[in-house]
Structure formats: C-alpha cells, structure tokens
Design an enzyme around this catalytic site. Structure first.
Site, PDB file in Angstrom:
ATOM      1  N   GLU A 169       0.834  -1.214   0.000  1.00 44.34           N
ATOM      2  CA  GLU A 169       0.000   0.000   0.000  1.00 44.34           C
ATOM      3  C   GLU A 169       0.865   1.260   0.000  1.00 44.34           C
ATOM      4  OE1 GLU A 169      -2.091  -1.663   3.421  1.00 44.34           O
ATOM      5  OE2 GLU A 169      -3.977  -1.313   2.361  1.00 44.34           O
ATOM      6  N   GLU A 212      -3.377  -9.659   4.152  1.00 45.48           N
ATOM      7  CA  GLU A 212      -4.057  -9.384   5.427  1.00 45.48           C
ATOM      8  C   GLU A 212      -5.082 -10.440   5.798  1.00 45.48           C
ATOM      9  OE1 GLU A 212      -3.467  -7.114   3.075  1.00 45.48           O
ATOM     10  OE2 GLU A 212      -2.841  -5.220   3.991  1.00 45.48           O
TER      11      GLU A 212
HETATM   12  N1  CO8 Z   1       4.798  -6.772  11.650  1.00 43.45           N
HETATM   13  C1  CO8 Z   1       5.621  -6.954  12.702  1.00 43.45           C
HETATM   14  N2  CO8 Z   1       6.745  -7.679  12.637  1.00 43.45           N
HETATM   15  C2  CO8 Z   1       7.050  -8.252  11.457  1.00 43.45           C
HETATM   16  C3  CO8 Z   1       6.225  -8.098  10.310  1.00 43.45           C
HETATM   17  C4  CO8 Z   1       5.057  -7.311  10.446  1.00 43.45           C
HETATM   18  N3  CO8 Z   1       4.236  -7.082   9.408  1.00 43.45           N
HETATM   19  N4  CO8 Z   1       6.780  -8.787   9.293  1.00 43.45           N
HETATM   20  C5  CO8 Z   1       7.909  -9.347   9.769  1.00 43.45           C
HETATM   21  N5  CO8 Z   1       8.083  -9.014  11.068  1.00 43.45           N
HETATM   22  C6  CO8 Z   1       9.168  -9.439  11.969  1.00 43.45           C
HETATM   23  C7  CO8 Z   1       9.047 -10.891  12.360  1.00 43.45           C
HETATM   24  O1  CO8 Z   1       8.152 -11.021  13.434  1.00 43.45           O
HETATM   25  C8  CO8 Z   1      10.468 -11.204  12.742  1.00 43.45           C
HETATM   26  O2  CO8 Z   1      10.722 -10.684  14.022  1.00 43.45           O
HETATM   27  P1  CO8 Z   1      11.446 -11.616  15.168  1.00 43.45           P
HETATM   28  O3  CO8 Z   1      12.830 -11.843  14.617  1.00 43.45           O
HETATM   29  O4  CO8 Z   1      11.405 -10.744  16.386  1.00 43.45           O
HETATM   30  O5  CO8 Z   1      10.639 -12.854  15.262  1.00 43.45           O
HETATM   31  C9  CO8 Z   1      11.292 -10.389  11.756  1.00 43.45           C
HETATM   32  O6  CO8 Z   1      10.413  -9.354  11.289  1.00 43.45           O
HETATM   33  C10 CO8 Z   1      11.765 -11.191  10.569  1.00 43.45           C
HETATM   34  O7  CO8 Z   1      10.627 -11.816   9.971  1.00 43.45           O
HETATM   35  P2  CO8 Z   1      10.531 -13.391   9.682  1.00 43.45           P
HETATM   36  O8  CO8 Z   1      11.380 -14.143  10.646  1.00 43.45           O
HETATM   37  O9  CO8 Z   1       9.085 -13.757   9.596  1.00 43.45           O
HETATM   38  O10 CO8 Z   1      11.197 -13.436   8.224  1.00 43.45           O
HETATM   39  P3  CO8 Z   1      10.949 -14.569   7.115  1.00 43.45           P
HETATM   40  O11 CO8 Z   1      11.990 -14.312   6.079  1.00 43.45           O
HETATM   41  O12 CO8 Z   1      10.846 -15.918   7.732  1.00 43.45           O
HETATM   42  O13 CO8 Z   1       9.501 -14.226   6.502  1.00 43.45           O
HETATM   43  C11 CO8 Z   1       7.744 -12.782   5.638  1.00 43.45           C
HETATM   44  C12 CO8 Z   1       9.275 -13.008   5.806  1.00 43.45           C
HETATM   45  C13 CO8 Z   1       7.161 -13.858   4.740  1.00 43.45           C
HETATM   46  C14 CO8 Z   1       7.549 -11.401   4.996  1.00 43.45           C
HETATM   47  C15 CO8 Z   1       7.068 -12.833   7.004  1.00 43.45           C
HETATM   48  O14 CO8 Z   1       7.775 -12.000   7.899  1.00 43.45           O
HETATM   49  C16 CO8 Z   1       5.616 -12.375   6.991  1.00 43.45           C
HETATM   50  O15 CO8 Z   1       4.722 -13.103   6.565  1.00 43.45           O
HETATM   51  N6  CO8 Z   1       5.354 -11.131   7.492  1.00 43.45           N
HETATM   52  C17 CO8 Z   1       4.007 -10.586   7.580  1.00 43.45           C
HETATM   53  C18 CO8 Z   1       3.482 -10.189   6.230  1.00 43.45           C
HETATM   54  C19 CO8 Z   1       2.068  -9.684   6.370  1.00 43.45           C
HETATM   55  O16 CO8 Z   1       1.125 -10.404   6.665  1.00 43.45           O
HETATM   56  N7  CO8 Z   1       1.874  -8.405   6.144  1.00 43.45           N
HETATM   57  C20 CO8 Z   1       0.587  -7.778   6.247  1.00 43.45           C
HETATM   58  C21 CO8 Z   1       0.489  -7.149   7.595  1.00 43.45           C
HETATM   59  S1  CO8 Z   1      -1.108  -6.484   7.912  1.00 43.45           S
HETATM   60  C22 CO8 Z   1      -1.117  -4.994   7.090  1.00 43.45           C
HETATM   61  O17 CO8 Z   1      -0.160  -4.580   6.566  1.00 43.45           O
HETATM   62  C23 CO8 Z   1      -2.340  -4.167   7.041  1.00 43.45           C
HETATM   63  C24 CO8 Z   1      -3.283  -4.558   8.061  1.00 43.45           C
HETATM   64  C25 CO8 Z   1      -4.547  -3.797   7.829  1.00 43.45           C
HETATM   65  C26 CO8 Z   1      -5.289  -3.690   9.106  1.00 43.45           C
HETATM   66  C27 CO8 Z   1      -6.376  -2.719   8.966  1.00 43.45           C
HETATM   67  C28 CO8 Z   1      -6.615  -2.047  10.315  1.00 43.45           C
HETATM   68  C29 CO8 Z   1      -7.425  -0.765  10.211  1.00 43.45           C
END
Ligand code: CO8
Length: 259
Positions: free
Chosen positions: A113, A133
C-alpha cells in the site's frame, strides 16, 4: 523535523531519500514509522529545493513487510476507530512533490500500500507484492483494496486480497503495478536516477503533471480532460515553459528555474 528513530532522511541534490529503517522487523510500519515518514515527507514537500522524494527500505530483504502486526494484535474496535489507525498515511498521497518507491524484497500488506501511495514504483526482479491481510483475519487498511484494484484490475485484486497469495515482480509489472523492473543491486541507483530526472524538470510543471494523472482516478473522462486543459493553459504562465521551448529551438538542454 527530526531527529527520527525509525527512518533515515538524506538529501542528494534536488532528490531526497527517505529510508524505512527497521530492518530487524522487515521495516514493519509501526505507528512511529507512520508518524515519522509522514512528517518527514511533508517537510520535504514544503522544501522548494526538493524536486523528488525516493522512499525505500533498509536491509535489502524488504521494502516493508506490512503494518506492524505485533502492535495491532491487542487492539479492539474502539482503539482502532478512536485513534483512526492508519489515517495519517493518506497524507502521503496528498504530497505535491513526485515520489518514487524503490522496492527490494517484500512489499506486503501496508508495504504494498505504501508503494502504491508513491507515483512511480521501481522494483527489483526479486520483489514480492501482495495484500496477505486476510491470512491474519483482517483486510487492507491503507487503501490496498482501492489502489490495487485501480492499478491491476478486479481479477488480480480479488485474487490477491481473497487468497493472500503474492505476485513476483514480473507478474506485478505485467499487471501494471510496477513502473520498471531492474536487477536487485541496481534498484536504488535506478530509482535515484529517475528521481534526479524528475527533479531536474520544472517543479511546478511536474506537480501539475502529477496532479493531472492523479485526477484520472477521481473523476470522469470529460472532467479529467477539462482539468488537464486548464493546467495545460496555466503552464504558459511559467518561466519554465518559456525556457523549455526556447531551449528546444536553440538546440540546447533546458535549464529550468523551477517556476
Ligand atoms: N509486523 C511486525 N513484525 C514483522 C512483520 C510485520 N508485518 N513482518 C515481519 N516481522 C518481523 C518478524 O516477526 C520477525 O521478528 P522476530 O525476529 O522478532 O521474530 C522479523 O520481522 C523477521 O521476519 P521473519 O522471521 O518472519 O522473516 P521470514 O523471512 O521468515 O519471513 C515474511 C518473511 C514472509 C515477509 C514474514 O515476515 C511475513 O509473513 N510477514 C508478515 C506479512 C504480512 O502479513 N503483512 C501484512 C500485515 S497487515 C497490514 O499490513 C495491514 C493490516 C490492515 C489492518 C487494517 C486495520 C485498520
């Protein structure tokens, strides 16, 4: 403005570079990142010496892997509604200065986004885009359902928003989400070069070009064409139109005064 904790801001001539700097969290967009990014971008927008802003993520693994899930996890409806969670991001779409997203790695959820809030998207061949999401039990909240649909059409927007699957850079470019794809190592160089080109144009004329293109998303064709025509007439009031056309006639590069 500043000092900032979660972003870096550098000036390179008339181009500004804003780097999301939480590589340990894949540049997840916390409220603090939102506040700092919007404040810094608005300050750059007000600066007449800045002609283009590049937004990128540090660490090389992600542009931004979404909004900060850990920060949102404990919130309830009233928390989200009363704080108007994410509303400040809308201000980024209202900047008059052109913006370029330089995307390496993940641009997921809020990261996708944020890229779509920028005017150009320069992506690495390794970039990954998506609105996952729904896998978290929520929907996009920073305009993804609207901007993705306008960018790539209903078929792919529905696919991404309903299944949570991601697109690689090639698919994203074919679908119209990405302006250019370049090798991973060249993304920042290419984005900065595009930004320097834009920043070398007349600043008010670049603002009007941006305004005119963005109008296409807000109005009918007839109104949009009329809006363009009015701006087109208005550019003849600028010193830069005189310089641009004189330079062409004199077979030399234009030296815009940015007004
Ligand atoms: N938020 C917080 N922390 C995150 C996020 C995130 N979106 N993405 C990654 N991190 C953190 C992980 O928790 C991890 O932290 P720690 O080492 O403390 O455990 C660190 O970053 C590294 O991440 P990974 O170990 O997961 O790295 P990988 O290489 O294994 O995986 C991925 C990478 C595939 C990108 C994976 O991190 C992932 O799936 N992340 C989330 C992606 C996601 O779902 N994004 C959408 C989020 S929701 C959003 O953006 C909008 C929400 C709308 C809500 C509406 C409300 C009004």
């Amino acid at each position: 403005p500043g000092p900032y904790r979660t972003i870096l801001v550098e000036r390179r001539g008339r181009t500004a570079l804003l780097t999301l700097n939480r590589p340990e969290a894949l540049n997840a967009l916390s409220l603090e990142v939102m506040r700092e990014t919007v404040e810094a971008a608005e300050a750059l927008d007000r600066d007449p010496d800045v002609g283009c802003v590049v937004i990128t993520g540090s660490g090389g693994k992600a542009f931004a892997a979404g909004a900060d899930i850990k920060e949102m996890q404990p919130r309830d409806y009233m928390d989200m509604y009363l704080s108007d969670w994410f509303a400040a991001w809308d201000r980024l779409g209202r900047l008059r200065t052109p913006t370029v997203a330089a995307v390496r790695g993940y641009a997921l959820g809020g990261g996708c986004e944020l890229a779509m809030l920028c005017d150009l998207v320069v992506a690495a061949d390794t970039a990954v885009f998506g609105q996952p999401e729904i896998r978290l039990g929520v929907i996009p909240g920073i305009g993804g359902s609207q901007r993705l649909t306008r960018a790539v059409g209903k078929a792919k927007a529905m696919d991404l928003c309903l299944t949570g699957r991601t697109m690689d850079a090639r698919e994203a470019e074919r679908a119209g989400l990405v302006s250019r794809i370049v090798p991973d190592a060249d993304v920042l160089t290419e984005a900065l070069a595009a930004a320097d080109t834009i920043a070398g144009m007349s600043a008010p004329v670049a603002m009007m070009a941006k305004e005119a293109v963005n109008r296409a998303f807000e109005t009918t064709l007839a109104e949009g064409v009329l809006f363009e025509r009015r701006l087109f007439h208005a550019v003849f009031a600028t010193a830069d139109q005189k310089e641009g056309m004189r330079a062409f006639a004199e077979k030399r590069p234009a030296e815009f005064r940015h007004r």
